[in-house]
Design an enzyme around this catalytic site. Sequence first.
Site, PDB file in Angstrom:
ATOM      1  N   ASN A 139      95.616  90.029  90.543  1.00 45.47           N
ATOM      2  CA  ASN A 139      94.675  89.550  91.602  1.00 45.47           C
ATOM      3  C   ASN A 139      93.303  89.205  90.903  1.00 45.47           C
ATOM      4  O   ASN A 139      92.548  88.312  91.192  1.00 45.47           O
ATOM      5  CB  ASN A 139      94.576  90.245  92.650  1.00 45.47           C
ATOM      6  CG  ASN A 139      93.659  90.023  93.610  1.00 45.47           C
ATOM      7  OD1 ASN A 139      93.643  89.056  94.430  1.00 45.47           O
ATOM      8  ND2 ASN A 139      92.350  90.831  93.609  1.00 45.47           N
ATOM      9  N   TYR A 205      87.423  77.401  85.861  1.00 43.10           N
ATOM     10  CA  TYR A 205      88.260  78.002  87.049  1.00 43.10           C
ATOM     11  C   TYR A 205      89.577  77.302  87.215  1.00 43.10           C
ATOM     12  O   TYR A 205      90.548  77.831  87.262  1.00 43.10           O
ATOM     13  CB  TYR A 205      87.632  77.704  88.355  1.00 43.10           C
ATOM     14  CG  TYR A 205      88.270  78.815  89.521  1.00 43.10           C
ATOM     15  CD1 TYR A 205      88.245  80.105  89.388  1.00 43.10           C
ATOM     16  CD2 TYR A 205      88.854  78.115  90.291  1.00 43.10           C
ATOM     17  CE1 TYR A 205      88.833  80.736  90.534  1.00 43.10           C
ATOM     18  CE2 TYR A 205      89.324  78.797  91.604  1.00 43.10           C
ATOM     19  CZ  TYR A 205      89.556  80.169  91.391  1.00 43.10           C
ATOM     20  OH  TYR A 205      90.113  80.665  92.596  1.00 43.10           O
ATOM     21  N   LYS A 209      93.312  78.776  86.436  1.00 45.63           N
ATOM     22  CA  LYS A 209      94.336  78.966  87.185  1.00 45.63           C
ATOM     23  C   LYS A 209      95.642  77.802  87.061  1.00 45.63           C
ATOM     24  O   LYS A 209      96.763  78.356  87.444  1.00 45.63           O
ATOM     25  CB  LYS A 209      93.844  78.576  88.945  1.00 45.63           C
ATOM     26  CG  LYS A 209      92.858  79.335  89.229  1.00 45.63           C
ATOM     27  CD  LYS A 209      93.300  80.872  89.463  1.00 45.63           C
ATOM     28  CE  LYS A 209      92.469  81.805  89.841  1.00 45.63           C
ATOM     29  NZ  LYS A 209      92.835  83.128  90.335  1.00 45.63           N
ATOM     30  N   THR A 240      86.505  85.993 102.662  1.00 45.14           N
ATOM     31  CA  THR A 240      86.303  87.171 101.667  1.00 45.14           C
ATOM     32  C   THR A 240      84.373  87.272 101.919  1.00 45.14           C
ATOM     33  O   THR A 240      83.843  86.229 102.284  1.00 45.14           O
ATOM     34  CB  THR A 240      86.528  86.784 100.410  1.00 45.14           C
ATOM     35  OG1 THR A 240      85.994  85.879  99.916  1.00 45.14           O
ATOM     36  CG2 THR A 240      88.159  86.641 100.329  1.00 45.14           C
TER      37      THR A 240
END
Length: 301
Positions: A139, A205, A209, A240
């Site tokens: 994760n 990013y 991914k 979050t």
Amino acid sequence: MARKTNPINRRRLILGGGTIAGMTAFATVTPKAQANTQQPLVSTIETSSNGRFADKILLITGATSGIGEATARAFAKERAIVHFCGRREALGEQVAQSIRSTGGQTTYQRADVRNEQDMRSLVETCVAKYGRIDIAFNNAGIESKPLTVAEQSLEGWMNVMTTNATGTFLSMKYEIPVMLKQGNGVIINNASVSGHVGFATIAPYSASKHAIMSLTKVAALEYANKNIRINSISPGAVDTPMLRRALAAWKTDFETVAQEYPIKRIVQVDEIAKTVLWLSSADPTCIIGTDIDVTGGYLTK
């Protein structure tokens, strides 16, 4: 600042459960500015009386907050034994103690997924202590400061790629031999909606991914006939602590961001945890090399 001049939109807000590197302004946001316009975070995980994962050993990276923490708590409620890592030692010990205070079994180990020795040690420690690894949720991940490709620094690029893509690779590199030896296992990698589509200003990013999704497919094919199931999940904007700081920093709110998603709300961390629990259960036995859309419908548009 007017909404039209400082939006959180598709290219700005593909945040998942990581942290944004370099955006130091987030650290100065006051608690009031982080207020959520939805209901406060509460656990919605339903546990069975016997515990679906009783005595199963879960290894999870990046579980000191956000999606990782919620997933660790969810498995512990289902009586799994959770061994997790993160770089923030004080926070890691705090999370571990909190889980144990509610009857869960867990141990925290400081480890940096960018470091091969750390990942080798994480896996070896888990096996030495508990004897096996039944489930691994890879994760851990970070986000980079929004910049165009030409503006990105090599240091920033490497930090995100090494944490997200190489970190996932190193995790699987040491998890898989354990599962091969014991004859079974489940691995779930945390990808992202930006692993499916491109978003301006987040090249490191997005690339990382995409890499995680490719790694997942390749590994799934390599070990499908070895009784190891490997899949990934793709969150979008998830509630979050990092997302709340981001919303405050960009002077927007949950309702504005939610309009980008068909469900018209922000996904909760427990919803992601439930998906990980399901993928780890005995039910989806023929789901292999698949990425599960947990964006709230964004990828169906």
